[in-house]
Design a protein around this motif. Structure first.
Motif, PDB file in Angstrom:
ATOM      1  N   HIS A 237       0.816  -1.213   0.000  1.00 27.10           N
ATOM      2  CA  HIS A 237       0.000   0.000   0.000  1.00 27.10           C
ATOM      3  C   HIS A 237       0.852   1.266   0.000  1.00 27.10           C
ATOM      4  CE1 HIS A 237      -2.840  -3.024   1.695  1.00 27.10           C
ATOM      5  NE2 HIS A 237      -3.603  -2.474   0.779  1.00 27.10           N
ATOM      6  N   LEU A 238       2.059   1.184   0.593  1.00 23.58           N
ATOM      7  CA  LEU A 238       2.962   2.338   0.557  1.00 23.58           C
ATOM      8  C   LEU A 238       3.394   2.621  -0.872  1.00 23.58           C
ATOM      9  CD1 LEU A 238       5.394   1.930   3.599  1.00 23.58           C
ATOM     10  CD2 LEU A 238       3.476   3.480   3.334  1.00 23.58           C
TER      11      LEU A 238
ATOM     12  N   TRP B 101       1.853   1.685  -3.585  1.00 29.05           N
ATOM     13  CA  TRP B 101       0.687   2.154  -4.352  1.00 29.05           C
ATOM     14  C   TRP B 101       0.391   3.615  -4.068  1.00 29.05           C
ATOM     15  CZ3 TRP B 101      -3.238  -2.476  -3.565  1.00 29.05           C
ATOM     16  CH2 TRP B 101      -2.753  -3.584  -4.268  1.00 29.05           C
ATOM     17  N   SER B 102       0.496   3.997  -2.808  1.00 31.19           N
ATOM     18  CA  SER B 102       0.258   5.407  -2.463  1.00 31.19           C
ATOM     19  C   SER B 102       1.207   6.297  -3.240  1.00 31.19           C
ATOM     20  CB  SER B 102       0.496   5.641  -0.974  1.00 31.19           C
ATOM     21  OG  SER B 102      -0.538   5.108  -0.230  1.00 31.19           O
ATOM     22  N   ALA B 103       2.492   5.924  -3.221  1.00 30.69           N
ATOM     23  CA  ALA B 103       3.477   6.746  -3.912  1.00 30.69           C
ATOM     24  C   ALA B 103       3.157   6.827  -5.395  1.00 30.69           C
ATOM     25  CB  ALA B 103       4.874   6.161  -3.701  1.00 30.69           C
ATOM     26  N   ARG B 104       2.761   5.697  -5.981  1.00 27.99           N
ATOM     27  CA  ARG B 104       2.431   5.696  -7.407  1.00 27.99           C
ATOM     28  C   ARG B 104       1.255   6.611  -7.690  1.00 27.99           C
ATOM     29  NH1 ARG B 104       3.053  -0.460  -8.564  1.00 27.99           N
ATOM     30  NH2 ARG B 104       5.311  -0.411  -8.577  1.00 27.99           N
ATOM     31  N   SER B 105       0.199   6.502  -6.862  1.00 22.85           N
ATOM     32  CA  SER B 105      -0.975   7.315  -7.159  1.00 22.85           C
ATOM     33  C   SER B 105      -0.706   8.781  -6.826  1.00 22.85           C
ATOM     34  CB  SER B 105      -2.205   6.800  -6.413  1.00 22.85           C
ATOM     35  OG  SER B 105      -2.193   7.257  -5.096  1.00 22.85           O
ATOM     36  N   LEU B 106       0.360   9.051  -6.072  1.00 23.37           N
ATOM     37  CA  LEU B 106       0.759  10.440  -5.835  1.00 23.37           C
ATOM     38  C   LEU B 106       1.751  10.890  -6.910  1.00 23.37           C
ATOM     39  CD1 LEU B 106       1.157  10.294  -1.968  1.00 23.37           C
ATOM     40  CD2 LEU B 106      -0.578  11.570  -3.206  1.00 23.37           C
ATOM     41  N   GLY B 107       1.850  10.109  -7.979  1.00 29.28           N
ATOM     42  CA  GLY B 107       2.599  10.552  -9.152  1.00 29.28           C
ATOM     43  C   GLY B 107       4.094  10.328  -9.109  1.00 29.28           C
ATOM     44  N   ALA B 108       4.601   9.480  -8.210  1.00 27.47           N
ATOM     45  CA  ALA B 108       6.048   9.270  -8.146  1.00 27.47           C
ATOM     46  C   ALA B 108       6.505   8.313  -9.243  1.00 27.47           C
ATOM     47  CB  ALA B 108       6.430   8.712  -6.779  1.00 27.47           C
TER      48      ALA B 108
ATOM     49  N   LYS C 160      11.977   7.193  -8.287  1.00 29.83           N
ATOM     50  CA  LYS C 160      11.765   7.944  -7.046  1.00 29.83           C
ATOM     51  C   LYS C 160      11.203   7.025  -5.956  1.00 29.83           C
ATOM     52  CE  LYS C 160       9.995  11.980  -4.850  1.00 29.83           C
ATOM     53  NZ  LYS C 160       9.324  13.263  -4.853  1.00 29.83           N
ATOM     54  N   ILE C 161      10.342   6.088  -6.357  1.00 26.61           N
ATOM     55  CA  ILE C 161       9.767   5.156  -5.380  1.00 26.61           C
ATOM     56  C   ILE C 161      10.876   4.322  -4.744  1.00 26.61           C
ATOM     57  CG2 ILE C 161       8.339   3.085  -5.155  1.00 26.61           C
ATOM     58  CD1 ILE C 161       6.410   4.372  -7.122  1.00 26.61           C
TER      59      ILE C 161
ATOM     60  N   THR D 210      12.649   6.794  -2.311  1.00 25.57           N
ATOM     61  CA  THR D 210      11.888   7.459  -1.247  1.00 25.57           C
ATOM     62  C   THR D 210      10.911   6.525  -0.539  1.00 25.57           C
ATOM     63  OG1 THR D 210      10.176   8.188  -2.786  1.00 25.57           O
ATOM     64  CG2 THR D 210      11.993   9.702  -2.382  1.00 25.57           C
ATOM     65  N   VAL D 211      10.652   5.349  -1.092  1.00 26.64           N
ATOM     66  CA  VAL D 211       9.727   4.441  -0.415  1.00 26.64           C
ATOM     67  C   VAL D 211      10.409   3.116  -0.065  1.00 26.64           C
ATOM     68  CG1 VAL D 211       7.529   3.231  -0.527  1.00 26.64           C
ATOM     69  CG2 VAL D 211       7.763   5.483  -1.569  1.00 26.64           C
TER      70      VAL D 211
ATOM     71  N   PHE E 170      -3.549  -0.299  -9.757  1.00 29.23           N
ATOM     72  CA  PHE E 170      -2.439  -0.942  -9.056  1.00 29.23           C
ATOM     73  C   PHE E 170      -2.200  -2.360  -9.523  1.00 29.23           C
ATOM     74  CE2 PHE E 170      -4.296   1.976  -5.770  1.00 29.23           C
ATOM     75  CZ  PHE E 170      -3.362   2.972  -5.976  1.00 29.23           C
TER      76      PHE E 170
ATOM     77  N   PRO F 143      -1.549   3.516 -12.179  1.00 27.74           N
ATOM     78  CA  PRO F 143      -1.985   4.542 -11.227  1.00 27.74           C
ATOM     79  C   PRO F 143      -1.703   5.936 -11.776  1.00 27.74           C
ATOM     80  CG  PRO F 143      -0.294   3.084 -10.289  1.00 27.74           C
ATOM     81  CD  PRO F 143      -0.338   2.820 -11.745  1.00 27.74           C
ATOM     82  N   GLY F 144      -2.423   6.918 -11.292  1.00 29.87           N
ATOM     83  CA  GLY F 144      -2.159   8.285 -11.723  1.00 29.87           C
ATOM     84  C   GLY F 144      -2.725   9.261 -10.721  1.00 29.87           C
ATOM     85  N   PRO F 145      -2.211  10.492 -10.718  1.00 27.60           N
ATOM     86  CA  PRO F 145      -2.659  11.479  -9.742  1.00 27.60           C
ATOM     87  C   PRO F 145      -4.082  11.979  -9.992  1.00 27.60           C
ATOM     88  CG  PRO F 145      -0.924  12.375 -11.159  1.00 27.60           C
ATOM     89  CD  PRO F 145      -1.100  10.954 -11.543  1.00 27.60           C
TER      90      PRO F 145
ATOM     91  N   PHE G 191      -6.250   4.477   1.990  1.00 31.10           N
ATOM     92  CA  PHE G 191      -6.304   3.073   2.401  1.00 31.10           C
ATOM     93  C   PHE G 191      -6.755   2.932   3.847  1.00 31.10           C
ATOM     94  CE2 PHE G 191      -3.044   3.058  -0.961  1.00 31.10           C
ATOM     95  CZ  PHE G 191      -3.597   2.107  -1.794  1.00 31.10           C
TER      96      PHE G 191
ATOM     97  N   PHE H 205       3.828   7.531   4.881  1.00 30.82           N
ATOM     98  CA  PHE H 205       5.243   7.187   4.940  1.00 30.82           C
ATOM     99  C   PHE H 205       5.725   7.471   6.354  1.00 30.82           C
ATOM    100  CE2 PHE H 205       4.615   8.768   0.494  1.00 30.82           C
ATOM    101  CZ  PHE H 205       4.496   7.511  -0.063  1.00 30.82           C
TER     102      PHE H 205
ATOM    103  N   TRP I 286       8.511   7.536   7.750  1.00 30.82           N
ATOM    104  CA  TRP I 286       9.768   8.271   7.923  1.00 30.82           C
ATOM    105  C   TRP I 286       9.626   9.731   7.512  1.00 30.82           C
ATOM    106  CZ3 TRP I 286       8.965   3.942   4.977  1.00 30.82           C
ATOM    107  CH2 TRP I 286       8.708   4.161   3.627  1.00 30.82           C
TER     108      TRP I 286
ATOM    109  N   TYR J  98       4.781  15.311  -0.500  1.00 25.29           N
ATOM    110  CA  TYR J  98       5.340  14.286  -1.392  1.00 25.29           C
ATOM    111  C   TYR J  98       4.698  14.306  -2.786  1.00 25.29           C
ATOM    112  CZ  TYR J  98       7.114   9.701  -2.834  1.00 25.29           C
ATOM    113  OH  TYR J  98       7.728   8.685  -3.497  1.00 25.29           O
TER     114      TYR J  98
ATOM    115  N   ASN K 121       5.976  15.620  -6.685  1.00 25.18           N
ATOM    116  CA  ASN K 121       5.945  14.749  -7.859  1.00 25.18           C
ATOM    117  C   ASN K 121       5.251  15.395  -9.045  1.00 25.18           C
ATOM    118  OD1 ASN K 121       7.249  12.671  -6.564  1.00 25.18           O
ATOM    119  ND2 ASN K 121       5.354  11.772  -5.798  1.00 25.18           N
TER     120      ASN K 121
ATOM    121  N   ILE L 275      -3.097  16.892  -3.943  1.00 28.96           N
ATOM    122  CA  ILE L 275      -2.763  16.890  -5.375  1.00 28.96           C
ATOM    123  C   ILE L 275      -4.014  17.061  -6.219  1.00 28.96           C
ATOM    124  CG2 ILE L 275      -0.630  15.546  -5.139  1.00 28.96           C
ATOM    125  CD1 ILE L 275      -2.292  13.103  -6.090  1.00 28.96           C
TER     126      ILE L 275
END
Lengths: 247, 273, 264
Positions: free
Chosen positions: B168-169, B171-178, B182-183, B186-187, C60, C78-80, C86, C92, C94, C103, C107, C155
């Motif tokens: 899910h981390l 996937w989150s990064a992907r849907s936030l456009g990374a 970068k994933i 950063t992930v 996904f 996936p896309g913004p 979830f 994240f 960290w 974040y 991007n 976003i």
């Protein structure tokens, strides 16, 4: 069976690359005997030489040292978790000796126990002891209070709680600690046999290396590698049997 | 789980006795250590054992102090640390790279998986004569062996850590456009970091053990070499002061690593404990 | 609603193939449309494939058969344009709250100053002002989910995909979060697809509840759940109770079937 063969096929590939690199002259056979020569050397040693007695002598040392460490280490670790006063006295010693690379004790164990079996057994015992104490302590200390409380309220005595609740609940961590100790026992075994010994598989590796009999040296190294690997595999099988409730 | 040995108190205990007992438990941790040295000193001074087997404690610490002052200790410890850390860092760089590649590229996984499963439990020091044969008896072969000995534990833990990253981390990064790149940085790397550091913490003591062994066998400047020379000259004070010096160096290395872990994982739940 | 649907799912089937086990038929010929700015709840027994459907729309997982379009474009990854929230937050750990919200903005190339401003706006919107520099493990469950929602909203996606977002929260926090989500939705008017197995939550939040069968998941029925009155008081009104109990009765058989299938 097929799946296992498939999984380990890269090792065969590695052996073939080794053989080819030497046969084609890419690597001089002065510094690396071809794989086939090492296998041949192994066969000679196994049939005519004393590979198995030597390997057995080494295994015996490792098993005795590790066995002693398991007996004393699990007891000490669980006692430390059981009784805060014992903990106060044992813990400082552990903190002091834990970071010492145990190979530093090789000259002293030789000084005290001579060149034979005893010095190796003591070294392996000391080296394996601390990881087992620490993991047993963590395991026994991590037992959930509610488990102990339910057992007590179901009428278990303190003794029964120890054997029926604390020991089984600590078992996963204890076994993980023993697995770490198993690896350490082989490292210390081979190291001490390299430095001073009269027999054993490490002694053979060092001896063939000095004499320049490299095919036999590689044969012995492969034997040690196999010993370490199969000991670990067997222990993992045992762990899975014991921890069958964990899935 | 703690002792519940304290019986219900009927009478209030004497406050002086309470203070005394509190004081006792405060200094109690020093008792076993002081006791150990005292026992040692009594045994060696009693003459029951050959002083060669059991030199007196003050003599050993005088030697440690002397070598601390004349620079001998710093020279040897520096050489030992240089080899241990050089080997360890080479192993860390290689093992983390290969471990991440294994978790993401199938053919890399296929090739390295059996190598790791055989290499992780095997006693890596057994290859010492091979590296001596290939690289001579100097730093090159020592550092190679140390790197070889450290590599497997780090690689195994990197693979496990990378494969265990919560999807899910990602996937989150992907849907936030990374981007995938970068994933990775950063992930995946930060998420696998706790387990990578666990690998470091397994490999570092191994690296220290192997460093001392290589120095004992090949000689040269270094704590292990100095110790084996002392043994050859029947200088048992030197041997025991060597243990103290190696123990101290190991202590510094392991506590630095623990400190590093706490620093790097300040965001992690374990930092709260 | 048929024209200009924000999400159009057509005949989608899906199997899970766990290693060394039988494949699981998760979705069977599912078709679903969600209109622009519509709030739809996807309701079904646990394990019915509703989350799978959401993940497929999120891009996904690869689509095996059938097609999914978002704003007319086929979903390939996936896309913004589709923000996701979830159940277990997926923050994240960290990064600080602010770092998490920034974040996505980094991007998509929002300039630094503007990104900071926008992040602050959404952190304020979910009432996390003052917690910008906190790490997720310092926050309560409800605060974590607020942070995750702020990260997604920042976003500015057209569509919000929410996978049981309040499922891990205690009942009181859950009620508060529902109110907050409704108020955010009324202000931002995004298309929302909201997966849940809580009947009252679905009926209360959504304009339309889509029910799914037990595994393999199929669309069972779609019920209009708009009421004249707004606010939590609506839950005591007879028409709400009637709708909720109708939906519960339809779903109950499926839930029993799921339990029975698991027992066998």
């Amino acid at each position: 069976m097929v799946a296992t063969a498939c999984r380990y096929s890269p090792l065969l590939l590695l052996a073939l690359m080794w053989e080819a690199a030497v046969r084609t002259g890419l690597i001089s056979d002065l510094v690396l005997p071809p794989f086939s020569a090492a296998v041949e050397g192994w066969w000679d040693l196994a049939v005519t030489g004393d590979l198995f007695p030597q390997a057995f002598a080494s295994l015996r040392r490792a098993a005795l040292g590790l066995g002693l460490a398991i007996a004393l280490g699990t007891t000490a670790g669980i006692l430390m978790a059981w009784n805060a006063k014992i903990r106060v006295f044992i813990n400082p010693l552990i903190q002091m000796f834990y970071p010492l690379p145990k190979s530093a004790l090789i000259p002293v164990t030789i000084l005290w126990f001579g060149l034979g079996d005893m010095s190796k057994i003591v070294l392996i015992f000391i080296g394996c002891l601390l990881p087992i104490v620490v993991s047993s302590f963590n395991g026994a200390r991590g037992v959930e209070d509610v488990l102990v409380w339910s057992a007590r309220s179901l009428g278990a005595s303190r003794r029964q709680v120890l054997w029926q609740i604390v020991v089984p609940a600590a078992m996963p961590e204890i076994l993980t600690g023993i697995r770490t100790a198993l690896a350490i026992s082989f490292v210390l075994l081979v190291s001490s046999e390299f430095i001073i010994a009269r027999d054993g598989i490490g002694f053979m590796i060092a001896g063939f290396g000095e004499e320049g009999v490299y095919d036999r040296m590689f044969a012995c190294i492969m034997t040690v590698v196999a010993m370490g690997f199969f000991a670990d595999r067997l222990f993992q099988l045992f762990m899975r049997r014991v921890l069958i409730w964990r899935e | 789980m703690t002792s519940d040995g304290a019986a219900p108190r009927v009478a209030l205990p004497d406050p002086g006795a309470v203070a005394l007992s509190a004081l006792f438990w405060k200094v109690a941790p020093a008792i076993p250590i002081v006791g150990l040295f005292a026992l040692w000193q009594i045994l060696s001074a009693s003459g029951a054992f050959n002083p060669y087997l059991m030199p007196e404690v003050p003599a050993v610490f005088r030697r440690v102090a002397l070598e601390l002052v004349n620079g001998e200790f710093l020279l040897n410890a520096g050489a030992t640390l240089y080899r241990a850390l050089a080997g360890f860092l080479i192993a860390a760089a290689l093992a983390v790279t290969i471990g991440i590649a294994m978790a993401r590229i199938r053919i890399v996984h296929w090739f390295f998986d059996p190598i790791l499963s055989v290499g992780f439990p095997m006693p890596k020091v057994a290859f010492l004569p091979v590296f001596m044969l290939w690289f001579g008896a100097y730093d090159a072969s020592k550092i190679t062996l140390i790197a070889f000995a450290s590599f497997f534990a780090i690689a195994v833990n990197t693979v496990a850590g990378t494969q265990g990253v919560d999807r899910h981390l990602v996937w989150s990064a992907r849907s936030l456009g990374a981007s995938e790149r970068k994933i990775l940085w950063t992930v995946i790397l930060p998420a696998a970091l706790p387990q990578i550091l666990t690998g470091f913490q397994i490999a570092l003591p191994l690296a220290m053990i192997v460093t001392i062994v290589t120095e004992m066998l090949m000689g040269g400047v270094g704590l292990g070499g100095a110790m084996i020379r002392a043994q050859r000259f029947a200088d048992s004070i030197g041997v025991f002061s060597g243990i103290v010096q190696i123990g101290f160096t190991g202590f510094v290395v392991i506590f630095t690593m623990r400190w590093l872990r706490r620093r790097l994982l300040s965001w992690h739940e374990e930092a709260k404990r | 609603m048929a024209t200009g649907a924000a999400i159009a799912v057509e005949n989608v089937s899906h199997h899970y193939r766990p290693p060394k086990k039988r494949p699981v038929h998760a979705l069977d010929q599912v078709s679903l449309e969600v209109g622009d700015r519509e709030f739809v709840a996807l309701l079904g027994p646990s394990g019915c494939g509703k989350s799978t459907l959401l993940y497929l729309i999120g891009g996904f997982m690869p689509i095996e058969s059938g097609s999914i379009r978002v704003n007319g474009n086929l979903v390939t990854g996936p896309g913004p344009d589709r923000g996701v929230v979830f159940q277990h937050f997926a923050l994240f750990p960290w990064k600080t709250v602010l770092g998490n919200v920034l974040y996505g903005l980094e991007n998509i190339g929002v300039p630094r100053e503007e990104a900071r401003e926008r992040a602050q706006k959404y952190i304020d919107m979910v009432h996390l002002t003052g917690f910008e520099d906190a790490y997720p493990n310092q926050l309560s469950g409800g605060m974590k989910q607020r942070a995750a929602i702020a990260r997604t909203l920042a976003i500015d996606p057209d569509i919000l995909l929410m996978d049981e977002p309040f499922g891990a929260l205690d009942a009181q926090t859950r009620g508060l979060m529902q109110e907050e989500l409704l108020s955010i939705w009324q202000r931002t008017r995004k298309t929302v697809l909201f997966v849940t197995h809580d009947v009252r939550e679905a009926v209360y939040l959504a304009e339309r509840v889509v029910m799914m069968t037990a595994r393999p998941g199929r669309i069972m029925e779609s019920v209009d759940t708009r009421f004249d009155e707004a606010g939590p008081g609506v839950m005591d009104r007879p028409e709400f109770v009637e709708k909720a109990s109708y939906i519960w009765n339809r779903i109950k058989g499926e839930a029993i079937a799921t339990v029975a299938a698991r027992a066998s």
